[in-house]
Design an enzyme around this catalytic site. Structure first.
Site, PDB file in Angstrom:
ATOM      1  N   ASP A  32      25.297  -7.949   4.383  1.00 33.16           N
ATOM      2  CA  ASP A  32      25.583  -9.346   4.700  1.00 33.16           C
ATOM      3  C   ASP A  32      25.414  -9.560   6.201  1.00 33.16           C
ATOM      4  O   ASP A  32      26.032  -8.849   7.008  1.00 33.16           O
ATOM      5  CB  ASP A  32      27.006  -9.711   4.279  1.00 33.16           C
ATOM      6  CG  ASP A  32      27.221  -9.600   2.779  1.00 33.16           C
ATOM      7  OD1 ASP A  32      26.219  -9.517   2.041  1.00 33.16           O
ATOM      8  OD2 ASP A  32      28.389  -9.600   2.342  1.00 33.16           O
ATOM      9  N   ASP A  88      28.601 -18.223  -7.879  1.00 32.01           N
ATOM     10  CA  ASP A  88      29.818 -17.758  -7.206  1.00 32.01           C
ATOM     11  C   ASP A  88      31.012 -18.434  -7.859  1.00 32.01           C
ATOM     12  O   ASP A  88      31.076 -19.670  -7.927  1.00 32.01           O
ATOM     13  CB  ASP A  88      29.759 -18.096  -5.715  1.00 32.01           C
ATOM     14  CG  ASP A  88      28.564 -17.454  -5.016  1.00 32.01           C
ATOM     15  OD1 ASP A  88      28.103 -16.406  -5.500  1.00 32.01           O
ATOM     16  OD2 ASP A  88      28.107 -17.993  -4.000  1.00 32.01           O
TER      17      ASP A  88
END
EC number: 5.3.1.16
Length: 238
Positions: free
Chosen positions: A8, A129
């Site tokens: 990330d 998500d």
């Protein structure tokens, strides 16, 4: 099932966030390429890269992403974060990624998703998500008021490369996976399931494999040493 380390990116560094909160950064590796090299030494061959700045519309880590995808031939990268137009989809796929991960716009614009899925069959992965059962968007900061099952149904006819389902309420918590959610997705959808959020133990990985997940994205547990990277790679590197 394959285990996939998460890389990330934020402000040019590799980070890990707790609970999807941009204010709760627990891990920072200043050179993302060093993180990739570390996971390669353990034997991993597939990687999930997210541009957190692009996801929030606050910049880009495109240079770092290119460094990662160009590092070694034969590795598999899925790249996402702020991919909201067709030009960006093409750029990601032509820049060395096997899969492009689309989230917010894919959830909000069914016509656009159908277009890119049909233009690039098998190479578009949709990120769903989930907090509780609600699908959230815009870097986990906005609710969609849509249940995960409703969202999954819309994806069924499309030639996708898979679904990346993240249990945001588990992300970075080192508290185990949301197994009921992942079982439901695996049994409901025909698409490959990439599970993310809360992977902490080898038992979590084995449970996800038994539930029908094709891949598991692992972040915090690898970066903090909670999981033995070599042991994970031996059993799940593919």
């Amino acid at each position: 099932m394959i285990a996939i380390p998460a890389i990330d990116l934020r402000e040019g560094a590799c980070v890990q966030l707790v609970g999807g909160s941009y204010a709760a950064e627990k891990v920072r590796v200043e050179e993302p390429l060093e993180a990739l090299k570390q996971w390669r030494r353990h034997g991993f061959r597939a990687f999930h890269v997210v541009d957190l700045d692009a996801a929030l519309g606050k910049g880009s880590n495109a240079d770092a992403i290119f460094q990662l995808t160009a590092y070694e031939r034969g590795l598999t990268f899925s790249v996402g974060g702020g991919v909201r137009d067709s030009d960006r989809v093409e750029t990601v796929l032509s820049g060395g990624a096997e899969f492009v991960v689309v989230g917010t716009r894919a959830i909000e614009d069914a016509g656009w998703l159908a277009d890119i899925a049909n233009r690039f069959p098998g190479r578009v992965v949709v990120a769903a998500d989930v907090k509780g059962r609600e699908v959230v968007t815009r870097g986990w900061t906005a609710g969609s008021h849509r249940d995960i099952r409703e969202v999954l149904a819309a994806f069924e006819p499309l030639p996708l490369g898979g679904l990346l389902v993240t249990a945001v309420h588990k992300e970075g918590q080192l508290s185990g996976v949301d197994l009921p959610l992942m079982r439901e997705v695996a049994s409901t959808s025909r698409h490959r399931l990439y599970a993310s959020g809360g992977v902490t133990t080898m038992e979590d990985l084995r449970a996800l494999a038994a539930a029908g997940a094709y891949g598991a994205v692992i972040g915090m547990a690898l970066y903090t040493g909670r999981l033995d990277a070599s042991a994970v790679a031996r059993e799940f590197a593919g």
